[in-house]
Design an enzyme around this catalytic site. Structure first.
Site, PDB file in Angstrom:
ATOM      1  N   TYR A 439       0.984  -0.987   0.028  1.00 31.09           N
ATOM      2  CA  TYR A 439       0.064   0.153   0.070  1.00 31.09           C
ATOM      3  C   TYR A 439       0.785   1.360  -0.061  1.00 31.09           C
ATOM      4  O   TYR A 439       1.907   1.310   0.348  1.00 31.09           O
ATOM      5  CB  TYR A 439      -1.036   0.080   1.158  1.00 31.09           C
ATOM      6  CG  TYR A 439      -0.780  -0.235   2.472  1.00 31.09           C
ATOM      7  CD1 TYR A 439       0.503  -0.036   2.939  1.00 31.09           C
ATOM      8  CD2 TYR A 439      -1.741  -0.545   3.522  1.00 31.09           C
ATOM      9  CE1 TYR A 439       1.088  -0.346   4.232  1.00 31.09           C
ATOM     10  CE2 TYR A 439      -1.239  -0.816   4.966  1.00 31.09           C
ATOM     11  CZ  TYR A 439      -0.112  -0.679   5.348  1.00 31.09           C
ATOM     12  OH  TYR A 439       0.179  -0.866   6.554  1.00 31.09           O
ATOM     13  N   GLU A 440       0.206   2.193  -0.547  1.00 34.37           N
ATOM     14  CA  GLU A 440       0.957   3.817  -0.703  1.00 34.37           C
ATOM     15  C   GLU A 440       1.998   3.328  -1.799  1.00 34.37           C
ATOM     16  O   GLU A 440       2.908   4.324  -1.807  1.00 34.37           O
ATOM     17  CB  GLU A 440       1.633   4.299   0.702  1.00 34.37           C
ATOM     18  CG  GLU A 440       0.561   4.360   1.724  1.00 34.37           C
ATOM     19  CD  GLU A 440      -0.688   5.161   1.459  1.00 34.37           C
ATOM     20  OE1 GLU A 440      -0.644   5.962   0.486  1.00 34.37           O
ATOM     21  OE2 GLU A 440      -1.774   4.756   2.161  1.00 34.37           O
TER      22      GLU A 440
END
Length: 597
Positions: A439-440
């Site tokens: 994620y990110e």
């Protein structure tokens, strides 16, 4: 079963000796961060992490967040822990005093944040996303939006989210299709669905402030046509109170490999009358604004990698001290010994320890540079520090999280078969750590951004400046005797040479053969992380050895030197191979035709 103990001694060393806490405290706006105050903050944070958050980690994983009737109930104890977290002021630690924050520097918040992530990864994600939303509103929100939302978010009464991803638009944000239709009162009606929304719904706070990417009717195609909107779960009345329920609902949560206590929501906006939203900043600049949140979140996720290294190490170390198995190597007929005596277990534990220390040191140094980039009175110094932060933020995110996964895996190996059994807790660390690499922005996304936007675009100028800084350390290492520092010097010199060669090749190749350059992006990110970590470990070893030579008998310093030596021999030694993968590896990556896979 071992519980988390915050490594305050190492945190203090890194903050004061490597990150330059004293210099940070001299920056305008950072004067409150005196050593005594920071020590007190670390002590109190350690108590909260150890006594409140860590005991909820395994139970939260087992129970998980539960969805029902568009609502989410958190595991037992989480709501009470969050309320105490907010009441204790932890949500406000690094926020602007104007909105009720304490205004402490990012480098202090980094150390405290590492504790939350080590103690309870799933819990820590809620304040992480809220902090990013706060930063985006502070920098780009209208005065009315700031007035309506910031004080409550800073206090922790309300939490925040980041809504980017859609079912057909993962990392390709140009494919975002959520609509924002303007209304006569200046608001917008939002229609669309977002997925993978961390803490998109929960019962810990009275309101949730969603920051949502959407397109207005006149928006151009692609990423240039994306705008950012505030979409609250509950509307806010003119006097700042909670009002009517907005048309923004969680329609389910994901069933995931790890972080079970963190609700990952599928959010539906506008299934009924349309969700009311408010434009943040200017139309069509939403992606620019969202990157403020993403950069804050990427650094925070990098700290999750540090935390995974530290927590996995502590659990494996404690197990190795207690687990008695086999006689000592080379001893026939002797007594059984704890496995920590066995050389290969020592190798694994030292690998874990060295990565925890190296990733921590690099992350805190980058955080201190962020403080200087914001607050230094000299514009040239602000620019120089910002360039360093821009170069390294993806490395902190990518290298630290990949390290966290590999170190958590080694932790299972130390436990042997019991590591694969959930009872010991070692398996949870690996399950939870895996998401941090994704994620990110996945590691591949971080790496391609690094070689393209951060290095090739500027001809490698910031990378070369960093290499020059690392090479300058050679003068201090050159005059050192003993067994360890000369060996560290040799490994660091070879590592920097490998980094410089790979960096030069990337700059020369990127424009002429971007596919070949991209094939080596992740090995290059790993190489930069390893060498930058080695730079910090060498700095630490110099300082620690000087203390030992001066007669300091604190075993902490001798251990610092030995750990740095291990890092040099077992981690920095990989630099030449990684550089070769960058410069010579494209043929193997790109050689097969697609139909051969």
């Amino acid at each position: 079963m071992s519980e988390y103990i915050a490594p305050i001694r190492d945190m203090q060393f890194v903050l004061k000796e490597l990150a330059g806490l004293e210099q940070v405290a001299q920056l305008p706006g950072c004067e409150e961060a005196t050593p005594d105050l920071v020590d007190a903050v670390l002590e109190e944070a350690a108590k909260f992490a150890e006594e409140v958050l860590s005991p909820l980690n395994i139970s939260g994983d087992l129970e998980g967040a539960r969805w029902h009737d568009k609502m989410v109930t958190m595991p037992a104890g989480f709501k009470e822990a969050y309320q105490l977290f907010a009441e204790s002021g932890w949500t406000a630690l690094a926020c602007e005093p104007e909105w009720g924050g304490q205004g402490l520097p990012k480098v202090v918040a980094a150390a405290v944040g590492e504790m939350w992530k080590s103690a309870n990864h799933a819990f820590s994600l809620c304040p992480l996303l809220t902090a990013g939303a706060i930063e985006a509103l502070v920098l780009t929100g209208s005065e009315q939006l700031k007035k309506d939302y910031l004080e409550k978010m800073v206090s922790g009464a309300w939490t925040g989210t980041m809504n980017l991803t859609e079912p057909n638009a993962g990392s390709d944000l140009a494919a975002v299709r959520t609509r924002a239709e303007p209304q006569t009162d200046g608001s917008y009606k939002i229609f669309g669905q977002k997925i993978f929304i961390t803490y998109g719904e929960h019962d810990m706070a009275e309101n949730i402030v969603h920051l949502v990417l959407a397109r207005t009717p006149t928006a151009p195609e692609g990423v240039k046509g994306i705008s950012l909107f505030v979409v609250p779960k509950f509307m806010v009345t003119a006097d700042g109170r909670i009002g009517d329920r907005n048309d923004a609902y969680c329609v389910s949560i994901e069933h995931k490999l790890g972080i079970h206590a963190s609700p990952t929501a599928i959010m539906a906006f506008g299934d009924h009358s349309g969700a009311v939203g408010y434009l943040v900043g200017e139309e069509n600049r939403g992606l620019e604004y969202m990157f403020i949140m993403m950069n804050a979140a990427r650094f925070g996720v990098g700290l999750e990698g540090v935390a995974a290294c530290e927590r996995s190490y502590q659990r494996a170390r404690d197990y190795a001290r207690d687990r008695v198995q086999c006689t000592d190597v080379g001893v026939r007929g002797g007594p059984k010994v704890a496995i920590i005596a066995h050389p290969d277990v020592r190798r694994m534990l030292m690998t874990m320890r060295a990565h925890a220390e190296a990733t921590r040191a690099l992350a805190y140094v980058v955080a201190a540079a962020h403080d200087a980039a914001l607050h230094h009175p000299d514009a040239a110094e602000r620019k120089r520090n910002q360039a360093f932060v821009d170069l390294m933020i993806g490395v902190v995110k990518g290298w630290s999280t990949e390290s966290g996964v590999s170190i958590a895996s080694i932790g299972i190996q130390v436990h042997g078969g019991m590591g694969y059994v959930e009872e010991t807790g070692a398996a949870q660390h690996l399950r939870d750590a895996q998401i941090s690499t994704i994620y990110e922005g996945t590691t591949g996304i971080q790496a391609n951004d690094l070689i393209g936007r951060k290095i090739a675009r500027e001809g490698g100028a910031t990378l070369k400046a960093l290499i020059g800084t690392i090479r300058a350390l050679d003068g201090e290492l050159a005059g050192q005797g003993g067994a360890h520092l000369p060996a560290i010097r040799r490994r660091l010199t070879a590592g920097v040479d490998a980094l410089a060669d790979a960096g030069d090749w990337l700059v020369a190749t990127y424009r002429s053969d971007v596919r070949a350059a991209s094939a080596g992006a992740v090995p290059f990110l790993t190489l930069l992380g390893i060498v930058a970590g080695g730079w910090q470990m060498a700095r630490a070893a110099l300082i620690a050895q000087a203390r030992v030579d001066a007669g300091d008998t604190d075993p902490f310093y001798a251990a610092k030197v030995v750990t740095a030596r291990f890092y040099a021999d077992h981690v920095l030694s990989k630099a030449a191979g990684l550089a070769s993968s960058v410069t010579d590896g494209a043929e193997g990556v790109m050689g097969l035709a697609e139909d051969m896979f």
